[in-house]
Design a protein around this motif. Structure first.
Motif, PDB file in Angstrom:
ATOM      1  N   ASP A   3       8.914   4.826   0.868  1.00  0.00           N
ATOM      2  CA  ASP A   3       8.344   5.778   2.177  1.00  0.00           C
ATOM      3  C   ASP A   3       9.894   6.281   1.960  1.00  0.00           C
ATOM      4  OD1 ASP A   3       7.380   6.552   4.127  1.00  0.00           O
ATOM      5  OD2 ASP A   3       8.020   4.099   5.333  1.00  0.00           O
TER       6      ASP A   3
ATOM      7  N   GLY B 124      -0.825   0.422  13.447  1.00  0.00           N
ATOM      8  CA  GLY B 124      -1.694  -0.665  13.054  1.00  0.00           C
ATOM      9  C   GLY B 124      -1.875  -2.182  12.478  1.00  0.00           C
TER      10      GLY B 124
ATOM     11  N   ALA C 219      -5.175  -4.497  10.537  1.00  0.00           N
ATOM     12  CA  ALA C 219      -5.398  -4.232   9.637  1.00  0.00           C
ATOM     13  C   ALA C 219      -5.957  -5.467   9.277  1.00  0.00           C
ATOM     14  CB  ALA C 219      -4.342  -3.371   9.130  1.00  0.00           C
TER      15      ALA C 219
ATOM     16  N   PHE D 145       4.966  -2.702   6.316  1.00  0.00           N
ATOM     17  CA  PHE D 145       4.322  -2.231   7.650  1.00  0.00           C
ATOM     18  C   PHE D 145       6.102  -0.999   8.213  1.00  0.00           C
ATOM     19  CE2 PHE D 145       1.404  -5.712   6.793  1.00  0.00           C
ATOM     20  CZ  PHE D 145       0.073  -4.819   6.876  1.00  0.00           C
TER      21      PHE D 145
ATOM     22  N   ALA E 146       1.035  -1.220  -0.043  1.00  0.00           N
ATOM     23  CA  ALA E 146       0.517   0.080   0.387  1.00  0.00           C
ATOM     24  C   ALA E 146       0.830   1.196   0.161  1.00  0.00           C
ATOM     25  CB  ALA E 146      -1.124   0.107   1.078  1.00  0.00           C
TER      26      ALA E 146
HETATM   27  C1  HEM Z   1      -2.239  -2.557   4.700  1.00  0.00           C
HETATM   28  C2  HEM Z   1      -2.920  -2.305   5.491  1.00  0.00           C
HETATM   29  C3  HEM Z   1      -1.651  -1.583   6.226  1.00  0.00           C
HETATM   30  C4  HEM Z   1      -0.511  -0.904   5.751  1.00  0.00           C
HETATM   31  C5  HEM Z   1       0.084  -1.866   4.636  1.00  0.00           C
HETATM   32  C6  HEM Z   1       0.116   0.132   6.854  1.00  0.00           C
HETATM   33  C7  HEM Z   1       1.510   0.477   6.595  1.00  0.00           C
HETATM   34  C8  HEM Z   1       2.526   1.437   7.004  1.00  0.00           C
HETATM   35  C9  HEM Z   1       3.611   1.778   6.563  1.00  0.00           C
HETATM   36  C10 HEM Z   1       4.318   2.219   5.523  1.00  0.00           C
HETATM   37  C11 HEM Z   1       3.648   2.801   7.725  1.00  0.00           C
HETATM   38  C12 HEM Z   1       5.015   3.950   8.408  1.00  0.00           C
HETATM   39  C13 HEM Z   1       4.556   4.975   7.003  1.00  0.00           C
HETATM   40  C14 HEM Z   1       5.783   6.036   7.339  1.00  0.00           C
HETATM   41  O1  HEM Z   1       6.573   6.348   6.814  1.00  0.00           O
HETATM   42  O2  HEM Z   1       5.534   7.555   7.695  1.00  0.00           O
HETATM   43  C15 HEM Z   1       2.710   2.967   8.790  1.00  0.00           C
HETATM   44  C16 HEM Z   1       2.414   3.324   9.796  1.00  0.00           C
HETATM   45  C17 HEM Z   1       1.736   3.629  10.777  1.00  0.00           C
HETATM   46  N1  HEM Z   1       0.169   2.917  10.299  1.00  0.00           N
HETATM   47 FE1  HEM Z   1      -0.048   1.604   9.023  1.00  0.00          FE
HETATM   48  N2  HEM Z   1      -0.526   0.469   7.582  1.00  0.00           N
HETATM   49  C18 HEM Z   1      -2.346  -0.619   7.284  1.00  0.00           C
HETATM   50  C19 HEM Z   1      -2.433   0.080   8.635  1.00  0.00           C
HETATM   51  C20 HEM Z   1      -3.169   0.379   8.835  1.00  0.00           C
HETATM   52  C21 HEM Z   1      -4.255   0.092  10.510  1.00  0.00           C
HETATM   53  C22 HEM Z   1      -5.483  -0.047   9.804  1.00  0.00           C
HETATM   54  C23 HEM Z   1      -4.110   1.855  11.321  1.00  0.00           C
HETATM   55  C24 HEM Z   1      -4.469   2.163  12.149  1.00  0.00           C
HETATM   56  C25 HEM Z   1      -5.681   1.827  12.333  1.00  0.00           C
HETATM   57  C26 HEM Z   1      -2.550   2.395  10.884  1.00  0.00           C
HETATM   58  C27 HEM Z   1      -1.993   3.259  11.700  1.00  0.00           C
HETATM   59  C28 HEM Z   1      -0.761   3.447  12.037  1.00  0.00           C
HETATM   60  C29 HEM Z   1       0.179   4.546  12.156  1.00  0.00           C
HETATM   61  C30 HEM Z   1      -0.437   4.600  13.339  1.00  0.00           C
HETATM   62  C31 HEM Z   1       1.253   4.615  11.580  1.00  0.00           C
HETATM   63  C32 HEM Z   1       2.637   5.688  12.325  1.00  0.00           C
HETATM   64  C33 HEM Z   1       3.231   4.802  13.035  1.00  0.00           C
HETATM   65  C34 HEM Z   1       4.734   5.869  13.226  1.00  0.00           C
HETATM   66  O3  HEM Z   1       4.921   7.035  12.981  1.00  0.00           O
HETATM   67  O4  HEM Z   1       4.707   5.451  14.804  1.00  0.00           O
HETATM   68  N3  HEM Z   1      -2.114   1.339   9.717  1.00  0.00           N
HETATM   69  N4  HEM Z   1       1.352   2.375   8.258  1.00  0.00           N
END
Ligand code: HEM
Length: 511
Positions: free
Chosen positions: A382, A457, A461, A448, A378
């Motif tokens: 990055d 998440g 997810a 992720f 997704a």
């Molecule tokens: C297939 C689903 C998902 C994928 C592939 C995914 C992937 C990612 C990635 C690549 C990042 C890093 C982004 C960055 O560099 O800022 C990230 C951060 C994050 N994701 Fe997900 N995400 C998914 C679903 C979700 C869901 C459902 C939630 C919550 C409802 C979530 C909450 C977060 C949060 C809060 C961060 C920030 C973490 C931080 O900076 O400490 N994600 N996600």
């Protein structure tokens, strides 16, 4: 030829001229400095310029995958700074974990994101990030949030199944990506605010306006990354920046009203200890967090994080299953065995049987979703900003201010990481000989992110995607409406299917 129109765009011509000037200056300054810094530092090979990225914009991830096939780590020259792209797990681990404090969003990204995301977790580094990460990590690990969100996922999966069922009965095609986007937004919104948005059925006019304003703000914020004039436009309040201001106002008005209502509701029910408040906003209010701006930032960031990522992954997943009917059948079989439900016409009943215990048994489904994320992550690229001069594990230097990116899309397709069949969709690669899912290093499978900022998440997810997939695949067989249509991504922050995914659904009826 329409795609070449941008060559006549005055902004583009100005940017191109500047780029040529910069390359000339860089070339001569390199020559002059040869005896000094070049002697000490080695830099990753130059694979091109950002001009090449513009030329390849519609197939950007293909272009960058080709480059990654030639160089594990390479540089693109841009107007102001080097852009370094890596698909080497050792470098990824170094950026995301070993030297974590030296790579972050930086001022550059914060300025771009701030109007939409405020001081939310996605936009900030340092203490502001640490504090939110701590509170949210705790919330996301509670049993209360897990149970509450699962109930909502099941309800919305059954609601979506109803819509798919009507289309199957009347033999109408469906644009499934759009439906998933709406349904996942509804779920995430309800988990976050404890209120119904119902963007899928469009019953609330205000909810529809919120959903549109959210998508517009997200797209216009992304546009700032390529529009070198956004600050001037913001100052003059014209063009895309005027639209962004209007959209963020709609968002803010809506969210502040929700927060206000929730505060009042909680005051009224203060003495009623039987009232259980399980949504994230209520949890924060219970923790005596009352600053509406802080609450807005936290919650909008969560909605942004959860909505498009999960929905787009499910859309690519359905696409992969249309292309691989035997895998679709195998997942349906696994779900049937795990839930032990024979009757598939009662969607609510079926959804309720997709409980924790059943989900735990679905290793093949887990592998098939993970395999989708390997090929269609997704977040395809990055980017981080390098805060001070550094040397990667491969021995090459990076400079303060360089943009350093790891590339989940390109990495997922590298033969040196996944073997000769890297481009093939094969869920089995994630299973051991007993059919049990085994994860890969997060520095190799980077969908992720990894390290201290790994997606918060991830478990949430997977649970949501597995519930939706289990309900839909138990009841329907999906086929492409037009098998010959070429499906590609649209180049934007998240990896969406360009133009959506038109499918035909067929009832499975009681088998
Ligand atoms: C297939 C689903 C998902 C994928 C592939 C995914 C992937 C990612 C990635 C690549 C990042 C890093 C982004 C960055 O560099 O800022 C990230 C951060 C994050 N994701 Fe997900 N995400 C998914 C679903 C979700 C869901 C459902 C939630 C919550 C409802 C979530 C909450 C977060 C949060 C809060 C961060 C920030 C973490 C931080 O900076 O400490 N994600 N996600």
């Amino acid at each position: 030829m329409a795609s070449l129109d941008f060559l006549l765009n005055p902004y583009f011509l100005a940017a191109f001229s500047l780029l040529l000037a910069l390359l000339t200056v860089q070339f001569f300054s390199r020559k002059l400095n040869k005896n000094y810094s070049e002697k000490k530092k080695k830099y990753h090979p130059i694979a091109g310029t950002i001009f090449h990225q513009l030329l390849n914009f519609n197939r950007l991830h293909h272009y960058m995958t080709d480059l990654a096939g030639k160089y594990k780590t390479y540089r693109l020259v841009s107007l102001s700074r080097n852009e370094i792209y890596t698909s080497d797990p050792a470098n990824v681990e170094y950026i995301l974990k070993t030297n974590f404090d030296n790579y972050g969003k930086g001022r550059y990204q914060y300025n771009i994101l701030r109007d939409f995301l405020g001081d939310g977790i996605f936009a900030v580094d340092g203490e502001k990030w640490r504090q939110q990460r701590k509170v949210l990590s705790h919330e996301f690990s509670t049993r209360m949030l897990r149970d509450f969100s699962s109930v909502i996922f099941r309800k919305n999966a059954a609601k979506l199944a109803n819509i798919v069922s009507e289309a199957a009965t009347s033999n109408q095609p469906l644009e499934i990506q759009d439906l998933l986007m709406k349904s996942i937004l509804d779920s995430t919104f309800q988990v976050a605010f404890g209120a119904e948005l119902d963007s899928m059925c469009g019953s609330s006019k205000e909810g529809k306006k919120f959903a549109e304003a959210f998508d517009d703000s997200s797209a216009l914020t992304l546009w700032r990354y390529v529009d070198g004039f956004w600050r001037i436009k913001k100052f003059l309040n014209i063009g895309s920046e005027a639209t962004l201001r209007r959209s963020t106002k709609v968002l803010n008005d809506f969210v502040f009203k929700l927060i206000q209502n929730k505060v009042e509701q909680m005051k009224e029910s203060k003495d009623d200890s039987t009232m259980k408040r399980e949504d994230i906003l209520s949890r924060f209010l219970q923790l005596r967090e009352t600053d509406p701006v802080y609450l807005r930032d936290i919650i909008l960031n969560l909605i942004l994080a959860g909505k498009d990522t999960t929905a787009a992954t499910l859309a690519w997943f359905i696409y992969m299953l249309c292309k691989n009917p035997a895998i679709q059948e195998k997942i349906a079989g696994e779900v049937k065995k795990a839930t032990n439900v024979k009757e598939t016409n009662n969607f609510a009943h079926l959804a309720s049987s997709v409980n924790e215990e059943a989900l735990e048994k679905m290793h093949y489904l887990h592998a098939a979703i993970t395999e989708t994320l390997r090929l269609y992550p997704a977040a395809p690229v990055d980017a981080k900003i390098c805060f001070s001069d550094d040397t990667f594990p491969d021995g090459f230097s990076v400079n303060k201010g360089d943009i350093v990116s790891y590339q989940p899309y390109a990495m997922g397709r590298m033969k040196f990481l996944w073997g000769e069949d890297a481009e093939e969709y094969r869920p089995e690669r994630w299973l051991d000989e007993n059919g049990i899912f085994h994860p890969e290093s997060p520095f190799k499978f980077t969908a992720f992110q990894a390290g201290p900022r790994i997606c918060l998440g991830k478990e949430f997810a997977y649970r949501q995607m597995k519930i939706f997939a289990a309900v839909l695949l138990s009841c329907f067989v999906f086929k492409m409406k037009d098998d010959k249509k070429i499906v590609n991504y649209r180049t934007m922050l998240n990896l969406h299917i360009d133009g959506g995914l038109e499918v035909q659904a067929f009832h499975k009826h009681g088998n």
